[in-house]
Design a protein around this motif. Structure first.
Motif, PDB file in Angstrom:
ATOM      1  N   VAL A 200      37.945  47.912  39.636  1.00 59.16           N
ATOM      2  CA  VAL A 200      38.977  46.927  39.906  1.00 59.16           C
ATOM      3  C   VAL A 200      39.880  46.790  38.687  1.00 59.16           C
ATOM      4  O   VAL A 200      39.423  46.891  37.551  1.00 59.16           O
ATOM      5  CB  VAL A 200      38.348  45.550  40.249  1.00 59.16           C
ATOM      6  CG1 VAL A 200      37.493  45.033  39.109  1.00 59.16           C
ATOM      7  CG2 VAL A 200      39.423  44.526  40.628  1.00 59.16           C
ATOM      8  N   PHE A 202      41.567  44.010  36.972  1.00 65.40           N
ATOM      9  CA  PHE A 202      41.365  42.570  37.074  1.00 65.40           C
ATOM     10  C   PHE A 202      42.649  41.814  36.747  1.00 65.40           C
ATOM     11  O   PHE A 202      42.765  41.110  35.729  1.00 65.40           O
ATOM     12  CB  PHE A 202      40.235  42.119  36.149  1.00 65.40           C
ATOM     13  CG  PHE A 202      39.456  40.959  36.686  1.00 65.40           C
ATOM     14  CD1 PHE A 202      38.334  41.167  37.480  1.00 65.40           C
ATOM     15  CD2 PHE A 202      39.841  39.661  36.426  1.00 65.40           C
ATOM     16  CE1 PHE A 202      37.613  40.102  37.996  1.00 65.40           C
ATOM     17  CE2 PHE A 202      39.132  38.589  36.925  1.00 65.40           C
ATOM     18  CZ  PHE A 202      38.006  38.807  37.713  1.00 65.40           C
ATOM     19  N   ASP A 203      43.629  41.975  37.628  1.00 68.03           N
ATOM     20  CA  ASP A 203      44.916  41.308  37.461  1.00 68.03           C
ATOM     21  C   ASP A 203      45.434  40.957  38.844  1.00 68.03           C
ATOM     22  O   ASP A 203      46.153  41.724  39.466  1.00 68.03           O
ATOM     23  CB  ASP A 203      45.887  42.225  36.713  1.00 68.03           C
ATOM     24  CG  ASP A 203      47.193  41.522  36.367  1.00 68.03           C
ATOM     25  OD1 ASP A 203      47.197  40.267  36.331  1.00 68.03           O
ATOM     26  OD2 ASP A 203      48.200  42.208  36.131  1.00 68.03           O
ATOM     27  N   VAL A 204      45.051  39.790  39.326  1.00 69.42           N
ATOM     28  CA  VAL A 204      45.424  39.393  40.673  1.00 69.42           C
ATOM     29  C   VAL A 204      46.918  39.105  40.735  1.00 69.42           C
ATOM     30  O   VAL A 204      47.511  38.592  39.787  1.00 69.42           O
ATOM     31  CB  VAL A 204      44.613  38.152  41.128  1.00 69.42           C
ATOM     32  CG1 VAL A 204      45.020  36.906  40.365  1.00 69.42           C
ATOM     33  CG2 VAL A 204      44.725  37.938  42.630  1.00 69.42           C
ATOM     34  N   SER A 221      42.502  34.755  36.328  1.00 71.68           N
ATOM     35  CA  SER A 221      42.637  36.191  36.094  1.00 71.68           C
ATOM     36  C   SER A 221      43.136  36.468  34.685  1.00 71.68           C
ATOM     37  O   SER A 221      42.612  37.342  33.981  1.00 71.68           O
ATOM     38  CB  SER A 221      43.600  36.790  37.128  1.00 71.68           C
ATOM     39  OG  SER A 221      43.925  38.125  36.825  1.00 71.68           O
ATOM     40  N   MET A 262      42.642  38.468  48.658  1.00 73.23           N
ATOM     41  CA  MET A 262      41.751  37.442  48.142  1.00 73.23           C
ATOM     42  C   MET A 262      41.121  36.619  49.254  1.00 73.23           C
ATOM     43  O   MET A 262      40.021  36.089  49.110  1.00 73.23           O
ATOM     44  CB  MET A 262      42.528  36.534  47.170  1.00 73.23           C
ATOM     45  CG  MET A 262      41.722  35.453  46.477  1.00 73.23           C
ATOM     46  SD  MET A 262      40.443  36.063  45.356  1.00 73.23           S
ATOM     47  CE  MET A 262      38.950  35.780  46.305  1.00 73.23           C
ATOM     48  N   THR A 278      35.910  39.785  50.258  1.00 72.73           N
ATOM     49  CA  THR A 278      36.346  39.587  48.877  1.00 72.73           C
ATOM     50  C   THR A 278      36.196  38.137  48.462  1.00 72.73           C
ATOM     51  O   THR A 278      35.731  37.826  47.358  1.00 72.73           O
ATOM     52  CB  THR A 278      37.809  40.027  48.703  1.00 72.73           C
ATOM     53  OG1 THR A 278      37.941  41.405  49.050  1.00 72.73           O
ATOM     54  CG2 THR A 278      38.282  39.832  47.271  1.00 72.73           C
ATOM     55  N   TRP A 325      43.844  42.157  44.858  1.00 72.18           N
ATOM     56  CA  TRP A 325      43.280  42.815  43.688  1.00 72.18           C
ATOM     57  C   TRP A 325      43.390  44.328  43.898  1.00 72.18           C
ATOM     58  O   TRP A 325      42.942  44.836  44.921  1.00 72.18           O
ATOM     59  CB  TRP A 325      41.802  42.457  43.514  1.00 72.18           C
ATOM     60  CG  TRP A 325      41.519  40.999  43.354  1.00 72.18           C
ATOM     61  CD1 TRP A 325      41.257  40.106  44.359  1.00 72.18           C
ATOM     62  CD2 TRP A 325      41.456  40.262  42.136  1.00 72.18           C
ATOM     63  NE1 TRP A 325      41.035  38.861  43.836  1.00 72.18           N
ATOM     64  CE2 TRP A 325      41.153  38.926  42.472  1.00 72.18           C
ATOM     65  CE3 TRP A 325      41.606  40.618  40.792  1.00 72.18           C
ATOM     66  CZ2 TRP A 325      41.006  37.943  41.498  1.00 72.18           C
ATOM     67  CZ3 TRP A 325      41.471  39.627  39.835  1.00 72.18           C
ATOM     68  CH2 TRP A 325      41.175  38.311  40.188  1.00 72.18           C
TER      69      TRP A 325
END
Length: 337
Positions: A200, A202-204, A221, A262, A278, A325
């Motif tokens: 992933v 990790f930066d929504v 995030s 999300m 998720t 994501w």
């Protein structure tokens, strides 16, 4: 721990997944029964004395891996396994192996509960599958072609054999020196062997701007990324993997990007279900995912974190936020000669 990689793949080199269409009717569900989301059995081990911190247990190797290894986390890992399969078309890997060539040895890095290794072994009875992890959280009864070992993969590898396939999933945040890890995979693969890394970024975010920059979810995030960089285990490491595979000498390097909504906001039934899974994957053990990053990396107290995470949970289930994501699958093949 090594610093974050200096080189990152520039945004324009990243493949762009298709945009998702939002479902305007929140009550319209093609999800089926949600009960199966909590049906996976937890796998625990009392053989080792784990470290205790903030009410959670962690591996005995110090700070080599920052997520806990307790029952709640093992449940989440099993759920995440099924989420990853759903993400990639019910496949354990995106790699298409050479037709007619049998796999002899396979390495599963960070095997966790061992669920991937066990399922892959059932599909490939001709191969010997070795799963390695810092915690002995795997079941005692497994297929005859599966074995598990306690190994710290940040140390020099000392396997007495080489592999045809090395698989690493969700290892971002597990260690800092990805260049050294990829070099170890190259050195421990047979000629023509394949590596795949699924992870992933990790930066929504949201392509339509529906997720406010000051929302608790977006701030969580950002805080997680900041903490991971402080701790030397950046949660955006997957952005550099493709370039590092090429630099190490891998050929036929392939990269694809999928999306985890999300929540269940997408209109498409498959993405709606992925969004539901998720949500449960992240919200169900949100404190476990967050606590070491925030307390060790940012100096927060657990009490401060719990107050903040209450707001994050509210944002996570807000279907007006079309948050996603990015999920990467990157593979490469070692030259045959």
């Amino acid at each position: 721990m090594a610093d974050s990689p200096e080189k990152e793949i520039v945004p324009e080199e990243q493949p762009q997944p298709p945009a998702l269409e939002a479902d305007v009717n929140d009550n319209d569900s093609a999800l089926g029964d949600e009960g199966d989301l909590t049906s996976t059995a937890s796998l625990t081990s009392s053989i080792y004395h784990y470290r205790q911190e903030n009410g959670r247990t962690y591996n005995s190797f110090g700070d080599a891996y920052i997520l806990p290894n307790d029952e709640a986390e093992l449940d989440r890992l099993d759920l995440q396994h099924h989420l990853m399969k759903l993400t990639f078309g019910d496949r354990l890997t995106t790699v298409n192996f050479e037709e007619g060539k049998e796999l002899q040895r396979v390495l599963d890095v960070g095997t966790g509960t061992g669920i991937w290794a066990i399922e892959f072994a059932d599909l490939h009875p001709e191969a010997l599958i070795t799963g390695v992890d810092l915690s002995p959280t795997q079941p005692p009864f497994v297929p005859p072609n599966v074995s598990f070992e306690i190994v710290d993969i940040t140390k020099p590898w000392s396997f007495s054999y080489t592999f045809d396939f090395i698989f690493a999933r969700m290892m971002t945040g597990a260690f800092g020196d990805w260049k050294a890890f990829i070099q170890e995979t190259y050195d421990n693969l047979n000629p023509g062997g394949v590596i795949e890394i699924q992870d992933v970024h990790f930066d929504v975010g949201s392509s339509d701007g529906s997720l406010p920059e000051d929302s608790a979810l977006r701030m969580w995030s950002k805080y997680m990324l900041e903490a991971s960089r402080t701790l030397g285990v950046p949660l955006d490491s997957v952005l550099s993997v493709k370039a590092q595979l090429i630099e190490a000498g891998f050929e036929d390097v392939q990269q694809t990007v999928q999306l985890w909504p999300m929540t269940w906001w997408p209109k498409d039934p498959r993405h709606k279900k992925i969004g539901l899974w998720t949500y449960h994957n992240m919200s169900g053990n949100l404190l476990g995912i967050s606590v070491a990053f925030f307390t060790r990396g940012l100096g927060w107290t657990v009490e401060e974190l719990e107050v903040f995470l209450a707001k994050v949970r509210t944002d996570m289930k807000n279907t007006q936020f079309h948050a996603v994501w990015p999920i990467y699958a990157v593979s490469g093949r070692k030259p045959k000669a």
